[in-house]
Design a protein around this motif. Structure first.
Motif, PDB file in Angstrom:
ATOM      1  N   LYS B  88      -3.011  81.326 -30.925  1.00  0.00           N
ATOM      2  CA  LYS B  88      -3.749  82.307 -31.723  1.00  0.00           C
ATOM      3  C   LYS B  88      -2.917  83.573 -31.897  1.00  0.00           C
ATOM      4  O   LYS B  88      -2.980  84.221 -32.932  1.00  0.00           O
ATOM      5  CB  LYS B  88      -5.084  82.634 -31.054  1.00  0.00           C
ATOM      6  CG  LYS B  88      -6.121  81.536 -31.224  1.00  0.00           C
ATOM      7  CD  LYS B  88      -6.627  81.456 -32.665  1.00  0.00           C
ATOM      8  CE  LYS B  88      -7.401  80.182 -32.930  1.00  0.00           C
ATOM      9  NZ  LYS B  88      -6.564  78.979 -33.032  1.00  0.00           N
ATOM     10  N   LYS B  89      -2.140  83.930 -30.878  1.00  0.00           N
ATOM     11  CA  LYS B  89      -1.302  85.126 -31.002  1.00  0.00           C
ATOM     12  C   LYS B  89      -0.264  84.920 -32.117  1.00  0.00           C
ATOM     13  O   LYS B  89      -0.050  85.800 -32.954  1.00  0.00           O
ATOM     14  CB  LYS B  89      -0.600  85.429 -29.683  1.00  0.00           C
ATOM     15  CG  LYS B  89       0.176  86.731 -29.806  1.00  0.00           C
ATOM     16  CD  LYS B  89       0.785  87.223 -28.561  1.00  0.00           C
ATOM     17  CE  LYS B  89       1.336  88.619 -28.866  1.00  0.00           C
ATOM     18  NZ  LYS B  89       1.972  89.250 -27.762  1.00  0.00           N
ATOM     19  N   LYS B  96      -1.282  88.155 -40.348  1.00  0.00           N
ATOM     20  CA  LYS B  96      -1.067  89.563 -40.747  1.00  0.00           C
ATOM     21  C   LYS B  96      -0.068  89.645 -41.897  1.00  0.00           C
ATOM     22  O   LYS B  96      -0.171  90.499 -42.766  1.00  0.00           O
ATOM     23  CB  LYS B  96      -0.556  90.372 -39.556  1.00  0.00           C
ATOM     24  CG  LYS B  96      -1.589  90.510 -38.457  1.00  0.00           C
ATOM     25  CD  LYS B  96      -2.028  91.955 -38.300  1.00  0.00           C
ATOM     26  CE  LYS B  96      -2.916  92.084 -37.096  1.00  0.00           C
ATOM     27  NZ  LYS B  96      -4.185  92.658 -37.314  1.00  0.00           N
ATOM     28  N   LYS B  97       0.917  88.747 -41.851  1.00  0.00           N
ATOM     29  CA  LYS B  97       1.953  88.749 -42.893  1.00  0.00           C
ATOM     30  C   LYS B  97       1.351  88.384 -44.262  1.00  0.00           C
ATOM     31  O   LYS B  97       1.805  88.882 -45.285  1.00  0.00           O
ATOM     32  CB  LYS B  97       3.041  87.757 -42.487  1.00  0.00           C
ATOM     33  CG  LYS B  97       4.098  87.517 -43.496  1.00  0.00           C
ATOM     34  CD  LYS B  97       5.484  87.782 -42.943  1.00  0.00           C
ATOM     35  CE  LYS B  97       6.527  87.516 -44.011  1.00  0.00           C
ATOM     36  NZ  LYS B  97       7.174  88.610 -44.569  1.00  0.00           N
ATOM     37  N   ASP B 123     -18.057  85.529 -33.543  1.00  0.00           N
ATOM     38  CA  ASP B 123     -17.660  86.571 -32.595  1.00  0.00           C
ATOM     39  C   ASP B 123     -16.162  86.487 -32.306  1.00  0.00           C
ATOM     40  O   ASP B 123     -15.459  87.495 -32.301  1.00  0.00           O
ATOM     41  CB  ASP B 123     -18.477  86.404 -31.299  1.00  0.00           C
ATOM     42  CG  ASP B 123     -18.131  87.462 -30.269  1.00  0.00           C
ATOM     43  OD1 ASP B 123     -18.246  88.650 -30.596  1.00  0.00           O
ATOM     44  OD2 ASP B 123     -17.725  87.104 -29.139  1.00  0.00           O
ATOM     45  N   PHE B 124     -15.683  85.265 -32.102  1.00  0.00           N
ATOM     46  CA  PHE B 124     -14.260  85.038 -31.797  1.00  0.00           C
ATOM     47  C   PHE B 124     -13.379  85.561 -32.942  1.00  0.00           C
ATOM     48  O   PHE B 124     -12.404  86.274 -32.721  1.00  0.00           O
ATOM     49  CB  PHE B 124     -14.027  83.543 -31.569  1.00  0.00           C
ATOM     50  CG  PHE B 124     -12.661  83.190 -31.069  1.00  0.00           C
ATOM     51  CD1 PHE B 124     -12.375  83.200 -29.712  1.00  0.00           C
ATOM     52  CD2 PHE B 124     -11.640  82.835 -31.942  1.00  0.00           C
ATOM     53  CE1 PHE B 124     -11.115  82.870 -29.230  1.00  0.00           C
ATOM     54  CE2 PHE B 124     -10.370  82.498 -31.479  1.00  0.00           C
ATOM     55  CZ  PHE B 124     -10.111  82.516 -30.126  1.00  0.00           C
ATOM     56  N   ALA B 125     -13.756  85.182 -34.185  1.00  0.00           N
ATOM     57  CA  ALA B 125     -12.970  85.586 -35.357  1.00  0.00           C
ATOM     58  C   ALA B 125     -12.967  87.108 -35.522  1.00  0.00           C
ATOM     59  O   ALA B 125     -11.928  87.711 -35.804  1.00  0.00           O
ATOM     60  CB  ALA B 125     -13.539  84.917 -36.610  1.00  0.00           C
ATOM     61  N   ASN B 126     -14.142  87.717 -35.307  1.00  0.00           N
ATOM     62  CA  ASN B 126     -14.223  89.181 -35.426  1.00  0.00           C
ATOM     63  C   ASN B 126     -13.350  89.866 -34.394  1.00  0.00           C
ATOM     64  O   ASN B 126     -12.675  90.844 -34.694  1.00  0.00           O
ATOM     65  CB  ASN B 126     -15.668  89.648 -35.251  1.00  0.00           C
ATOM     66  CG  ASN B 126     -16.476  89.416 -36.516  1.00  0.00           C
ATOM     67  OD1 ASN B 126     -15.908  89.287 -37.584  1.00  0.00           O
ATOM     68  ND2 ASN B 126     -17.789  89.344 -36.369  1.00  0.00           N
ATOM     69  N   ARG B 127     -13.384  89.345 -33.172  1.00  0.00           N
ATOM     70  CA  ARG B 127     -12.581  89.958 -32.107  1.00  0.00           C
ATOM     71  C   ARG B 127     -11.082  89.819 -32.382  1.00  0.00           C
ATOM     72  O   ARG B 127     -10.278  90.661 -32.000  1.00  0.00           O
ATOM     73  CB  ARG B 127     -12.926  89.335 -30.750  1.00  0.00           C
ATOM     74  CG  ARG B 127     -14.266  89.767 -30.229  1.00  0.00           C
ATOM     75  CD  ARG B 127     -14.626  89.142 -28.904  1.00  0.00           C
ATOM     76  NE  ARG B 127     -15.930  89.607 -28.480  1.00  0.00           N
ATOM     77  CZ  ARG B 127     -16.152  90.779 -27.889  1.00  0.00           C
ATOM     78  NH1 ARG B 127     -15.149  91.586 -27.632  1.00  0.00           N
ATOM     79  NH2 ARG B 127     -17.367  91.146 -27.563  1.00  0.00           N
ATOM     80  N   LEU B 128     -10.746  88.715 -33.050  1.00  0.00           N
ATOM     81  CA  LEU B 128      -9.340  88.502 -33.382  1.00  0.00           C
ATOM     82  C   LEU B 128      -8.929  89.350 -34.585  1.00  0.00           C
ATOM     83  O   LEU B 128      -7.749  89.611 -34.798  1.00  0.00           O
ATOM     84  CB  LEU B 128      -9.123  87.006 -33.681  1.00  0.00           C
ATOM     85  CG  LEU B 128      -7.721  86.445 -33.584  1.00  0.00           C
ATOM     86  CD1 LEU B 128      -7.098  86.705 -32.223  1.00  0.00           C
ATOM     87  CD2 LEU B 128      -7.722  84.954 -33.861  1.00  0.00           C
ATOM     88  N   GLY B 129      -9.920  89.792 -35.355  1.00  0.00           N
ATOM     89  CA  GLY B 129      -9.613  90.603 -36.538  1.00  0.00           C
ATOM     90  C   GLY B 129      -9.354  89.750 -37.772  1.00  0.00           C
ATOM     91  O   GLY B 129      -8.573  90.123 -38.644  1.00  0.00           O
ATOM     92  N   SER B 132     -13.174  86.357 -42.841  1.00  0.00           N
ATOM     93  CA  SER B 132     -13.702  84.999 -43.006  1.00  0.00           C
ATOM     94  C   SER B 132     -13.397  84.388 -44.375  1.00  0.00           C
ATOM     95  O   SER B 132     -13.609  83.204 -44.591  1.00  0.00           O
ATOM     96  CB  SER B 132     -15.215  84.989 -42.773  1.00  0.00           C
ATOM     97  OG  SER B 132     -15.850  85.775 -43.753  1.00  0.00           O
ATOM     98  N   LYS B 133     -12.892  85.200 -45.305  1.00  0.00           N
ATOM     99  CA  LYS B 133     -12.541  84.631 -46.608  1.00  0.00           C
ATOM    100  C   LYS B 133     -11.170  83.954 -46.558  1.00  0.00           C
ATOM    101  O   LYS B 133     -10.876  83.064 -47.338  1.00  0.00           O
ATOM    102  CB  LYS B 133     -12.516  85.735 -47.663  1.00  0.00           C
ATOM    103  CG  LYS B 133     -13.908  86.100 -48.107  1.00  0.00           C
ATOM    104  CD  LYS B 133     -13.897  87.047 -49.272  1.00  0.00           C
ATOM    105  CE  LYS B 133     -15.329  87.389 -49.642  1.00  0.00           C
ATOM    106  NZ  LYS B 133     -15.484  88.750 -50.077  1.00  0.00           N
ATOM    107  N   GLN B 134     -10.335  84.421 -45.615  1.00  0.00           N
ATOM    108  CA  GLN B 134      -8.972  83.884 -45.582  1.00  0.00           C
ATOM    109  C   GLN B 134      -8.677  83.064 -44.330  1.00  0.00           C
ATOM    110  O   GLN B 134      -7.891  82.125 -44.360  1.00  0.00           O
ATOM    111  CB  GLN B 134      -7.966  85.041 -45.679  1.00  0.00           C
ATOM    112  CG  GLN B 134      -6.592  84.554 -46.058  1.00  0.00           C
ATOM    113  CD  GLN B 134      -5.601  85.672 -46.190  1.00  0.00           C
ATOM    114  OE1 GLN B 134      -5.913  86.845 -45.990  1.00  0.00           O
ATOM    115  NE2 GLN B 134      -4.378  85.318 -46.523  1.00  0.00           N
TER     116      GLN B 134
END
Lengths: 127, 209
Positions: B88-89, B96-97, B123-129, B132-134
């Protein structure tokens, strides 16, 4: 009489010096083991540099939570952590499982590594 | 004149080498057609099969979602204590790119749908930043996800009680082109592989139909 007291002093000095050196060596060995254990058991989530990951896994590097609770690390490693905690102003809430198959001594080595390398805290845990 | 043609040839050669092409992975069938009395051989490549899963917003995600998109797929589970966080990292770096690029998507499939419900993934996706569209975090029927992993993406995903976390799965990041063909599989735990993946996304973005 004088000679013997000088000899005694010298003996004491060497004895203490060797103890300090021995302790220093032990500390170095413990930090190296701490690093290896950290890499194996902790770095997947908290990362090799202790920076954590986004708002998922809290940082251990320069972490106020650790500075405020330096003795809590051992039990978190052993039993895990559940519920919300705040580290450096950010809320984290992903449960961490306890790390199985570690001896108390190995847990101390990891805790010392985290305290000393990531938080510049002098550790009394290294013995 | 002769010198000029040699120079042109060299130029073509050099520029030709710069256009690296990515392989198309998977089995291929050969289709022989007779066009205008001539035999024409055409390759039919394996593609990711149709699917229907639910994303972190509770919306249906299927083959229409990925139509004409380049995307990176992976298989993970939220409580994974081993390779997932590293994957995930690296994915986050790649995300980000391309954040905001409408041509590139990310599809993270959970292999533990019993635990990883829509709200857990949200929750997981939000915490990762992740937007949800991409970056879509997908859950659904367990068997469908495992079959999709094996048949569509050549990835392993199985429950295994001897593994930490209870599942065994491959840590691959799978690059898929606009025609749903797998073009590369990368080690999701390796930062170097993440760099290669970014280079390969660029190649795909510049690829002509």
């Amino acid at each position: 009489m004088k000679k013997s007291s000088i000899l005694l002093c010298l003996f004491c000095f060497i004895f203490i010096a060797s103890c300090i050196e021995n302790q220093f060596q032990n500390a170095t060995v413990n930090l190296a083991s701490g690093y290896q254990l950290y890499e194996k058991n902790c770095s997947n989530c908290h990362q090799t540099d202790g920076s954590g990951l986004a708002k998922l896994y809290p940082p251990l590097l320069n972490a106020d939570y650790i500075k405020n609770n330096p003795t809590a690390i051992d039990s978190i490693i052993k039993y895990g952590q559940k519920g919300s905690i705040i580290v450096n102003g950010i809320e984290y809430n992903i449960p961490m499982p306890g790390v199985k198959n570690l001896s108390d001594f190995e847990i101390k080595q990891i805790a010392s590594y985290v305290l000393i390398k990531f938080n510049k805290l002098d550790s009394l845990l290294i013995q | 004149m002769k010198k000029l043609s040699i120079l042109i040839l060299i130029t073509i050669f050099i520029f030709g080498c710069g256009n690296k092409k990515l392989p198309i992975l998977g089995e291929r069938a050969v289709d022989i057609k007779i066009i205008d009395g001539k035999e024409v051989v055409d390759s039919i490549y394996s593609t990711v099969p149709n699917f229907s899963l639910i994303n972190q917003d509770g919306k249906v995600t299927n083959e229409n979602t990925i139509k004409d998109k380049i995307y990176v797929a992976d298989f993970f589970f939220v409580t994974c204590p081993t390779i997932c966080p590293r994957m995930k990292k690296n994915l986050l770096t790649i995300y980000k790119k391309y954040e905001g690029n409408p041509n590139v998507l990310f599809l993270s499939h959970t292999i533990d749908p019993d635990h990883d419900s829509v709200s857990v993934l949200n929750d997981f996706a939000n915490r990762l930043g992740a937007n949800s569209k991409q970056w879509l975090f997908l859950t659904g029927n367990r068997d469908s996800i495992y079959q999709l992993a094996a048949k569509g993406y050549y990835a392993t995903a199985l429950p295994d009680s001897t593994e930490p976390g209870g599942y065994v799965h491959s840590g691959g990041l799978i690059l898929v082109d606009k025609k749903r063909r797998v073009r590369g599989i990368y080690d999701g735990t390796s930062e170097k592989d993440a760099d290669v993946l970014i280079t390969d996304i660029e190649i795909l973005l510049n690829e002509k139909e």
